[in-house]
Scaffold this motif. Structure first.
Motif, PDB file in Angstrom:
ATOM      1  N   PRO A 296      -3.269 -16.659  -6.651  1.00  0.00           N
ATOM      2  CA  PRO A 296      -4.448 -16.971  -5.825  1.00  0.00           C
ATOM      3  C   PRO A 296      -4.096 -16.968  -4.337  1.00  0.00           C
ATOM      4  O   PRO A 296      -3.028 -17.460  -3.954  1.00  0.00           O
ATOM      5  N   VAL A 297      -4.969 -16.392  -3.527  1.00  0.00           N
ATOM      6  CA  VAL A 297      -4.779 -16.436  -2.073  1.00  0.00           C
ATOM      7  C   VAL A 297      -6.068 -16.962  -1.443  1.00  0.00           C
ATOM      8  O   VAL A 297      -7.126 -16.940  -2.066  1.00  0.00           O
ATOM      9  N   ASP A 298      -5.968 -17.444  -0.204  1.00  0.00           N
ATOM     10  CA  ASP A 298      -7.123 -18.037   0.474  1.00  0.00           C
ATOM     11  C   ASP A 298      -7.779 -17.088   1.459  1.00  0.00           C
ATOM     12  O   ASP A 298      -8.986 -17.127   1.667  1.00  0.00           O
TER      13      ASP A 298
ATOM     14  N   VAL B 205     -14.393  -8.312  -3.503  1.00  0.00           N
ATOM     15  CA  VAL B 205     -15.449  -9.319  -3.309  1.00  0.00           C
ATOM     16  C   VAL B 205     -15.462 -10.263  -4.519  1.00  0.00           C
ATOM     17  O   VAL B 205     -15.527 -11.496  -4.368  1.00  0.00           O
ATOM     18  N   ASP B 206     -15.375  -9.704  -5.706  1.00  0.00           N
ATOM     19  CA  ASP B 206     -15.375 -10.536  -6.920  1.00  0.00           C
ATOM     20  C   ASP B 206     -14.155 -11.463  -6.933  1.00  0.00           C
ATOM     21  O   ASP B 206     -14.242 -12.627  -7.313  1.00  0.00           O
ATOM     22  N   TYR B 207     -13.018 -10.914  -6.512  1.00  0.00           N
ATOM     23  CA  TYR B 207     -11.792 -11.728  -6.464  1.00  0.00           C
ATOM     24  C   TYR B 207     -11.983 -12.898  -5.494  1.00  0.00           C
ATOM     25  O   TYR B 207     -11.650 -14.051  -5.800  1.00  0.00           O
ATOM     26  N   ALA B 208     -12.540 -12.584  -4.316  1.00  0.00           N
ATOM     27  CA  ALA B 208     -12.728 -13.630  -3.300  1.00  0.00           C
ATOM     28  C   ALA B 208     -13.674 -14.711  -3.832  1.00  0.00           C
ATOM     29  O   ALA B 208     -13.435 -15.906  -3.642  1.00  0.00           O
ATOM     30  N   LYS B 209     -14.716 -14.293  -4.512  1.00  0.00           N
ATOM     31  CA  LYS B 209     -15.673 -15.275  -5.074  1.00  0.00           C
ATOM     32  C   LYS B 209     -14.978 -16.169  -6.083  1.00  0.00           C
ATOM     33  O   LYS B 209     -15.125 -17.390  -6.059  1.00  0.00           O
ATOM     34  N   ALA B 210     -14.225 -15.548  -6.968  1.00  0.00           N
ATOM     35  CA  ALA B 210     -13.572 -16.295  -8.045  1.00  0.00           C
ATOM     36  C   ALA B 210     -12.535 -17.272  -7.497  1.00  0.00           C
ATOM     37  O   ALA B 210     -12.275 -18.311  -8.109  1.00  0.00           O
ATOM     38  N   ASN B 211     -11.942 -16.947  -6.353  1.00  0.00           N
ATOM     39  CA  ASN B 211     -10.852 -17.776  -5.807  1.00  0.00           C
ATOM     40  C   ASN B 211     -11.263 -18.592  -4.589  1.00  0.00           C
ATOM     41  O   ASN B 211     -10.407 -19.190  -3.936  1.00  0.00           O
ATOM     42  N   LYS B 212     -12.572 -18.596  -4.277  1.00  0.00           N
ATOM     43  CA  LYS B 212     -13.064 -19.279  -3.065  1.00  0.00           C
ATOM     44  C   LYS B 212     -12.268 -18.824  -1.842  1.00  0.00           C
ATOM     45  O   LYS B 212     -11.874 -19.621  -0.978  1.00  0.00           O
TER      46      LYS B 212
ATOM     47  N   CYS C 109       0.876  -1.171   0.000  1.00  0.00           N
ATOM     48  CA  CYS C 109       0.000   0.000   0.000  1.00  0.00           C
ATOM     49  C   CYS C 109       0.917   1.225   0.000  1.00  0.00           C
ATOM     50  O   CYS C 109       1.656   1.450   0.964  1.00  0.00           O
ATOM     51  N   THR C 110       0.855   1.948  -1.071  1.00  0.00           N
ATOM     52  CA  THR C 110       1.814   3.038  -1.276  1.00  0.00           C
ATOM     53  C   THR C 110       1.073   4.313  -1.672  1.00  0.00           C
ATOM     54  O   THR C 110      -0.125   4.282  -1.978  1.00  0.00           O
ATOM     55  N   GLN C 111       1.847   5.386  -1.675  1.00  0.00           N
ATOM     56  CA  GLN C 111       1.306   6.673  -2.133  1.00  0.00           C
ATOM     57  C   GLN C 111       0.696   6.503  -3.537  1.00  0.00           C
ATOM     58  O   GLN C 111      -0.353   7.051  -3.841  1.00  0.00           O
ATOM     59  N   GLU C 112       1.370   5.685  -4.375  1.00  0.00           N
ATOM     60  CA  GLU C 112       0.950   5.524  -5.779  1.00  0.00           C
ATOM     61  C   GLU C 112      -0.430   4.880  -5.880  1.00  0.00           C
ATOM     62  O   GLU C 112      -1.227   5.268  -6.727  1.00  0.00           O
ATOM     63  N   ASN C 113      -0.726   3.877  -5.064  1.00  0.00           N
ATOM     64  CA  ASN C 113      -2.064   3.267  -5.165  1.00  0.00           C
ATOM     65  C   ASN C 113      -3.031   3.841  -4.124  1.00  0.00           C
ATOM     66  O   ASN C 113      -4.087   3.264  -3.858  1.00  0.00           O
ATOM     67  N   GLY C 114      -2.670   4.983  -3.566  1.00  0.00           N
ATOM     68  CA  GLY C 114      -3.568   5.647  -2.615  1.00  0.00           C
ATOM     69  C   GLY C 114      -3.743   4.813  -1.345  1.00  0.00           C
ATOM     70  O   GLY C 114      -4.733   4.952  -0.637  1.00  0.00           O
ATOM     71  N   PHE C 115      -2.794   3.933  -1.073  1.00  0.00           N
ATOM     72  CA  PHE C 115      -2.807   3.057   0.107  1.00  0.00           C
ATOM     73  C   PHE C 115      -3.996   2.083   0.098  1.00  0.00           C
ATOM     74  O   PHE C 115      -4.423   1.614   1.142  1.00  0.00           O
ATOM     75  N   VAL C 116      -4.519   1.824  -1.109  1.00  0.00           N
ATOM     76  CA  VAL C 116      -5.539   0.772  -1.271  1.00  0.00           C
ATOM     77  C   VAL C 116      -4.866  -0.302  -2.127  1.00  0.00           C
ATOM     78  O   VAL C 116      -4.478  -0.039  -3.268  1.00  0.00           O
ATOM     79  N   PRO C 117      -4.679  -1.508  -1.570  1.00  0.00           N
ATOM     80  CA  PRO C 117      -3.865  -2.490  -2.288  1.00  0.00           C
ATOM     81  C   PRO C 117      -4.502  -2.968  -3.593  1.00  0.00           C
ATOM     82  O   PRO C 117      -5.724  -3.039  -3.707  1.00  0.00           O
ATOM     83  N   ASP C 118      -3.630  -3.293  -4.546  1.00  0.00           N
ATOM     84  CA  ASP C 118      -4.092  -3.918  -5.792  1.00  0.00           C
ATOM     85  C   ASP C 118      -4.389  -5.385  -5.498  1.00  0.00           C
ATOM     86  O   ASP C 118      -3.876  -5.950  -4.531  1.00  0.00           O
ATOM     87  N   LEU C 119      -5.182  -6.008  -6.369  1.00  0.00           N
ATOM     88  CA  LEU C 119      -5.485  -7.436  -6.202  1.00  0.00           C
ATOM     89  C   LEU C 119      -4.198  -8.240  -6.349  1.00  0.00           C
ATOM     90  O   LEU C 119      -3.310  -7.850  -7.120  1.00  0.00           O
ATOM     91  N   PRO C 120      -4.093  -9.357  -5.633  1.00  0.00           N
ATOM     92  CA  PRO C 120      -2.859 -10.151  -5.759  1.00  0.00           C
ATOM     93  C   PRO C 120      -2.738 -10.764  -7.155  1.00  0.00           C
ATOM     94  O   PRO C 120      -3.759 -11.026  -7.810  1.00  0.00           O
ATOM     95  N   THR C 121      -1.508 -11.016  -7.536  1.00  0.00           N
ATOM     96  CA  THR C 121      -1.300 -11.594  -8.870  1.00  0.00           C
ATOM     97  C   THR C 121      -1.306 -13.122  -8.804  1.00  0.00           C
ATOM     98  O   THR C 121      -1.158 -13.796  -9.790  1.00  0.00           O
TER      99      THR C 121
ATOM    100  N   ALA D  97     -17.290 -12.725   3.090  1.00  0.00           N
ATOM    101  CA  ALA D  97     -16.630 -11.803   4.028  1.00  0.00           C
ATOM    102  C   ALA D  97     -17.167 -11.923   5.450  1.00  0.00           C
ATOM    103  O   ALA D  97     -18.358 -12.132   5.680  1.00  0.00           O
ATOM    104  N   ILE D  98     -16.239 -11.739   6.383  1.00  0.00           N
ATOM    105  CA  ILE D  98     -16.552 -11.612   7.813  1.00  0.00           C
ATOM    106  C   ILE D  98     -16.156 -10.189   8.187  1.00  0.00           C
ATOM    107  O   ILE D  98     -15.116  -9.699   7.730  1.00  0.00           O
TER     108      ILE D  98
END
Ligand code: MLT
Length: 407
Positions: A175-177, A201-208, A161-173, A240-241
């Motif tokens: 799969p994560v659980d 949310v879409d990422y989480a759905k796609a990756n279970k 999370c950096t100044q460049e992405n406004g401290f909102v992380p990009d989606l991982p490249t 999500a929880i």
């Protein structure tokens, strides 16, 4: 032979805020005449809202009489509180959360740590950097990482999370659980839009995958466009929880009340890929290991949602947000790039110097306690976090000192 959990040896010697308090104590011991102003840990300073105090007193009186006395309450929280939360925090914002999906607890810190008990040992975990250290340290304790090297644990997928992405992380490249997200963010004060949360949310759905969404600071959101809950996002109920806290919302850091939402539709999976509802698992864990928040505290919390309580808690948050505005504008005036402090009580300042050295300099020269950004992760190096939780007098005095030292 009693063996120890050797994962503890992977941790840094002390928890971030314990290390800070140790340094402050040492300084204060050597300079007892200096008045230290604490803008480090986000601990509230203003008294509880009168509506909460009144409700707490009344509940204490009920405990003094045989006819109104209460012993063990429901571990998940009394219905009166769960219903008030569901109606005010969720239904009122168009989010579908039922009262029995809410688990009242004594803190979001404990809940974000304890929730991991529901998951398998081997998981790919996405951790933002910088991040609230509890998410990291508790996974290290549970043995889900390797050793730390250059400020990062082997095994985590770090989300910069950096100044460049406004401290909102990009989606991982990859799969994560499990994904940790916190908005408004601690420590950066950054906020996430609906579109940004929808992408997760879409990422989480796609990756279970599962999102652990920490919304402890939602009450500080003033921009009407921003979502307060992940359940305002379509599909989030399945992936999500959410964690909430009354600590900063209503000044309950010393009183202790929080809650976690585990929707009945959110699932994890067995090795074979069979879905398992997490609600039932958390209910089992909660009822086995927790005996509920005390009755007077739950009554005090319920009063947060009364008409007077709503007005008083809003005034309390406005007060801290005004502190945040004073801090923010002072730092900007001094030429610093800052994030947060508008929809958040934290101001994240790019100091372009070693975080801990800057922290020490401010402590020694201005007697101001901040939090070094590097304590929240490698991407926090070069930043400090300033908390808006203090009296107006102290914030103004601290800004006077900052102007002197930083100009
Ligand atoms: C912080 O300063 O980051 C918070 O107060 C810590 C917490 O809520 O546990």
């Amino acid at each position: 032979m009693i063996r120890v959990n050797e994962n503890y040896a992977k941790l840094q010697a002390s928890y971030l805020f314990s290390e800070i308090s140790k340094r402050v104590k040492t300084y204060q011991g050597e300079h007892p005449d200096k008045k230290v102003i604490r803008l480090g840990i986000g601990d509230v300073t203003e008294p509880l809202p009168p509506a909460c105090i009144e409700a707490m007193h009344k509940a204490v009186d009920e405990m003094a009489s045989r006819s109104t006395f209460r012993g063990y309450g429901p571990e998940q929280g009394y219905d009166f509180l769960r219903e008030a939360i569901a109606a005010n925090d969720f239904a009122a914002r168009g989010a579908n959360v039922a009262a029995d999906e809410i688990f009242v607890s004594d803190g979001a810190k404990c809940d974000t740590a304890n929730i991991q008990e529901l998951f398998a040992d081997k998981l790919t975990i996405a951790i933002p950097d910088p991040v609230y250290p509890v998410y990291v340290d508790t996974n290290v304790m549970a043995g889900r990482t390797g050793k730390s090297s250059k400020g990062r644990y082997k095994g985590f997928v770090y989300l910069d999370c950096t100044q460049e992405n406004g401290f909102v992380p990009d989606l991982p490249t990859q799969p994560v659980d499990l994904i940790y997200l916190c908005f408004p963010n601690n420590p950066t004060g950054a906020t996430a839009t609906r579109a940004q949360l929808k992408a997760w949310v879409d990422y989480a759905k796609a990756n279970k995958a599962l999102i652990l969404f920490d919304a402890a600071y939602e009450a500080f959101i003033r921009n009407p466009e921003l979502p307060h809950s992940i359940y305002e996002i379509e599909g989030a109920r399945d992936v999500a929880i959410e964690f909430r806290s009354f600590s900063k919302t209503a000044g309950f850091t010393g009183t202790r009340c929080a809650f976690t939402v585990v929707p009945k539709s959110v699932v994890g999976y067995t090795k074979k890929g069979e879905p398992v509802p997490l609600h039932a698992m958390w209910n089992r864990r909660h009822t086995t290991k927790f005996n509920g928040v005390s009755y007077p505290i739950q009554r005090a919390t319920e009063a947060v949602y009364s008409p007077a309580g709503k007005e008083q808690t809003k005034a309390l948050i406005d007060f801290y947000l005004q502190n945040a505005a004073i801090i923010r504008s002072t730092l900007i005036e001094l030429g610093y790039t800052v994030t947060g402090g508008d929809n958040s009580p934290y101001i994240w300042v790019n100091v372009q110097k070693d975080s801990w050295k800057f922290f020490d300099m401010l402590l020694k020269r201005a007697q101001i306690v901040t939090t070094p950004g590097a304590g929240f992760g490698r991407c926090g190096q070069g930043y400090i976090r300033i908390s808006a939780f203090n009296s107006r007098e102290n914030v103004e005095e601290a800004m006077k000192r900052l102007r002197k030292v930083l100009k």
